[in-house]
Write an enzyme that holds these catalytic residues in place. Structure first.
Site, PDB file in Angstrom:
ATOM      1  N   GLY A  39      21.862  29.382  41.124  1.00  0.00           N
ATOM      2  CA  GLY A  39      22.843  30.466  41.096  1.00  0.00           C
ATOM      3  C   GLY A  39      22.879  31.333  42.325  1.00  0.00           C
ATOM      4  O   GLY A  39      23.784  32.154  42.481  1.00  0.00           O
ATOM      5  N   GLY A  40      21.881  31.210  43.200  1.00  0.00           N
ATOM      6  CA  GLY A  40      21.883  31.966  44.444  1.00  0.00           C
ATOM      7  C   GLY A  40      21.789  33.465  44.256  1.00  0.00           C
ATOM      8  O   GLY A  40      21.408  33.968  43.193  1.00  0.00           O
ATOM      9  N   CYS A  42      24.170  35.667  44.004  1.00  0.00           N
ATOM     10  CA  CYS A  42      25.141  36.205  43.050  1.00  0.00           C
ATOM     11  C   CYS A  42      24.574  36.305  41.637  1.00  0.00           C
ATOM     12  O   CYS A  42      24.591  37.359  41.018  1.00  0.00           O
ATOM     13  CB  CYS A  42      26.398  35.348  43.056  1.00  0.00           C
ATOM     14  SG  CYS A  42      27.660  35.897  41.887  1.00  0.00           S
ATOM     15  N   GLY A 178      30.503  51.050  50.992  1.00  0.00           N
ATOM     16  CA  GLY A 178      31.244  49.832  50.686  1.00  0.00           C
ATOM     17  C   GLY A 178      31.087  49.482  49.220  1.00  0.00           C
ATOM     18  O   GLY A 178      30.644  50.305  48.402  1.00  0.00           O
ATOM     19  N   VAL A 179      31.399  48.253  48.874  1.00  0.00           N
ATOM     20  CA  VAL A 179      31.374  47.814  47.479  1.00  0.00           C
ATOM     21  C   VAL A 179      29.983  47.981  46.864  1.00  0.00           C
ATOM     22  O   VAL A 179      29.825  48.593  45.799  1.00  0.00           O
ATOM     23  CB  VAL A 179      31.824  46.345  47.367  1.00  0.00           C
ATOM     24  CG1 VAL A 179      31.714  45.859  45.927  1.00  0.00           C
ATOM     25  CG2 VAL A 179      33.253  46.192  47.866  1.00  0.00           C
ATOM     26  N   VAL A 233      23.762  57.477  60.630  1.00  0.00           N
ATOM     27  CA  VAL A 233      22.352  57.548  60.253  1.00  0.00           C
ATOM     28  C   VAL A 233      21.475  57.217  61.459  1.00  0.00           C
ATOM     29  O   VAL A 233      21.666  56.190  62.126  1.00  0.00           O
ATOM     30  CB  VAL A 233      22.047  56.582  59.085  1.00  0.00           C
ATOM     31  CG1 VAL A 233      20.553  56.523  58.816  1.00  0.00           C
ATOM     32  CG2 VAL A 233      22.800  57.024  57.839  1.00  0.00           C
ATOM     33  N   GLY A 268      26.086  46.215  54.427  1.00  0.00           N
ATOM     34  CA  GLY A 268      26.694  44.902  54.571  1.00  0.00           C
ATOM     35  C   GLY A 268      25.698  43.761  54.488  1.00  0.00           C
ATOM     36  O   GLY A 268      24.511  43.963  54.227  1.00  0.00           O
ATOM     37  N   MET A 315      32.973  38.019  52.439  1.00  0.00           N
ATOM     38  CA  MET A 315      31.782  37.538  51.731  1.00  0.00           C
ATOM     39  C   MET A 315      31.954  37.800  50.240  1.00  0.00           C
ATOM     40  O   MET A 315      31.424  38.763  49.689  1.00  0.00           O
ATOM     41  CB  MET A 315      30.523  38.205  52.283  1.00  0.00           C
ATOM     42  CG  MET A 315      30.152  37.720  53.668  1.00  0.00           C
ATOM     43  SD  MET A 315      28.605  38.430  54.253  1.00  0.00           S
ATOM     44  CE  MET A 315      28.319  37.465  55.740  1.00  0.00           C
ATOM     45  N   HIS A 441      52.806  45.210  24.437  1.00  0.00           N
ATOM     46  CA  HIS A 441      52.596  46.650  24.287  1.00  0.00           C
ATOM     47  C   HIS A 441      51.687  46.900  23.077  1.00  0.00           C
ATOM     48  O   HIS A 441      51.854  46.272  22.031  1.00  0.00           O
ATOM     49  CB  HIS A 441      53.939  47.352  24.068  1.00  0.00           C
ATOM     50  CG  HIS A 441      53.798  48.819  23.767  1.00  0.00           C
ATOM     51  ND1 HIS A 441      53.558  49.744  24.751  1.00  0.00           N
ATOM     52  CD2 HIS A 441      53.850  49.507  22.586  1.00  0.00           C
ATOM     53  CE1 HIS A 441      53.472  50.946  24.190  1.00  0.00           C
ATOM     54  NE2 HIS A 441      53.654  50.830  22.885  1.00  0.00           N
TER      55      HIS A 441
END
Length: 462
Positions: A39-40, A42, A178-179, A233, A268, A315, A441
């Protein structure tokens, strides 16, 4: 010496999907993975565990802030951090075991260990060397840091350490808006930590639509995240009982320091190719250290391909998956293809942020004539009923043809809603096509239809 049609190096989303697709297409396939589980990044220390903690902490937020409004009385739940981590680990286990099952189902050999490529056509794993007609490098990425900052994964951590802290910190500093930084910052803010986010640029979530970024920052501030932009920083160091971060404000060069229990470095990620032997192979790299490939994912060495985080492009796990499918089909003699103009991006905070295609900023820069259709979730009945009316849907279309060029959603289930736009863009649809499609709806998706209507004569509920 075992021989294969394809050996995939790495079992993350790109690698395992590539391996499965290769096997489905009749290619004898093996996958190299040095972790104890498939699965690495992630599945093990990235997307999946972070979403588990985001889900758990959001439930806590709902109990603390919205249950009583709905007539659900009682004391808000307390946090058993050890149990929450156990839940996260169980989620990881279910997913990684699922990949192992899929490998067995598709008769894919798992070559356990870290792989290297001594020469084209050969992959070495441990003491064994295997032959392959084709080699696909899908080794993923690793967290990058700032010069002079030492990561110990205890006090100064990457996302890996942040997913396994021994306790919820009282104070946390996040370097990078970031994310990853905003998602994990949100988790710990909901759990009671005092979170300060330092971002070098003047806008959070670099690259997303400016209007969305502005509104998103305001909502995060209301949730308790202190965000400092334009902050360069200078250092971060772990002391005996705390961490200390020094930064300068770019606007006036003033110097500041902050103390915290934990510092999350979320600046990152970079390609992970250590130990593969790429230098000896003479494999060409880009200026940013990515593996250079052509339009068919071929590297500069015959028989070797690369996909995912090790090559150019965003990525993202789903980008790697699409590339894995595409290269497998190419190796099987088919026409594999990825439409890079329709790859969505999602930030899984609350509200979520999702985007696909062009931003308003990029359209202005290119000089393209466009129209904007926008609709606030305040006009959506389901969102108001669920205390989720913050945010909006924004659709960008060509001024003449009405063809959809991009979309940006800040709101509930944005990561799911964006795919209606993705499908529309894949088929070259106009905003009117969405506007004339009946939407159930009450659903959040009605906000997408209203934004599409706003590209024409106007929305109904605004």
């Amino acid at each position: 010496m075992a021989s294969y049609d394809v050996i995939v190096i790495g079992s993350g989303p790109g690698g395992y999907v590539c391996a499965i697709r290769c096997a489905q297409l009749g290619l004898k396939t093996a996958c190299v993975e040095g972790r104890e589980t498939l699965g690495g990044t992630c599945l093990n220390v990235g997307c999946i565990p972070s979403k588990a903690l985001l889900h758990a902490s959001h439930q806590l937020h709902e109990a603390q802030h919205n249950f009583e409004k709905m007539g659900l009385k009682g004391k808000p739940p307390s946090v058993d951090w050890a149990q929450m981590l156990s839940y996260k680990d169980d989620v990881i286990g279910q997913n990684t075991k699922g990949i192992e099952f899929l490998f067995k189902k598709n008769k894919i050999d798992w070559l356990k260990g870290w792989g290297s490529i001594p020469e084209a056509g050969l992959v070495k794993v441990g003491d064994e060397t295997h032959k392959a007609k084709h080699i696909v490098i899908a080794s993923g990425s690793e967290a990058s840091s700032l010069p002079g900052i030492e990561i110990d994964e205890k006090t100064i951590v990457t996302s890996t350490g942040a997913l396994a802290l021994p306790k919820v910190p009282k104070k946390m500093i996040v370097i990078g808006a970031g994310v990853i930084g905003l998602e994990l910052g949100s988790v710990y803010a909901r759990l009671g930590a005092e979170v300060t986010v330092l971002e070098y640029l003047d806008q959070i979530t670099p690259g997303i639509d400016t209007e969305v970024a502005r509104s998103f920052r305001s909502l995060l501030k209301r949730q308790g995240l202190d965000i400092v932009t334009g902050a360069a920083v200078q250092s971060a160091e772990a002391l005996k009982t705390k961490a200390k971060v020094a930064y300068k404000l770019r606007k006036d060069d003033s110097e500041h320091t902050l103390d915290a229990d934990v510092v999350l470095v979320a600046t990152g990620r970079k390609p992970f190719t250590d130990g593969l032997g790429l230098d000896a192979l003479g494999l060409q790299l880009t200026k940013r250290g990515q593996i250079a490939t052509d339009a068919h994912y071929k590297t500069s060495v015959d028989g070797i391909y690369a996909i995912g985080d090790v090559i150019e492009g965003p990525m993202l796990a789903h980008k790697a998956e699409d590339e894995g499918m595409a290269v497998a089909e190419i190796l099987a003699g088919q026409a594999g293809h990825v439409n890079y103009g329709v790859i969505p991006g999602v930030i899984y905070t609350h509200p979520e942020v999702a985007a696909v295609g062009q931003t308003e900023d990029s359209l202005k820069e290119s000089g393209r004539a466009y129209k904007v259709g926008k609709f606030s979730f305040m006009g959506n009945g389901r969102a108001k009923a669920n205390f989720a009316a913050d945010g909006f849907v924004k659709i960008l279309v060509d001024a003449e043809t009405d063809r959809i060029l991009g979309a940006h959603i800040l709101g509930p289930s944005a990561g799911d809603l964006i795919h209606e736009i993705c499908v529309a863009m894949e088929f070259g649809a106009a905003a009117e096509d969405i506007a004339r499609t009946c939407h159930a709806h009450p659903t959040y998706s009605e906000a997408v239809r209203e934004a599409a209507l706003a590209c024409g004569d106007g929305p109904i509920h605004s």
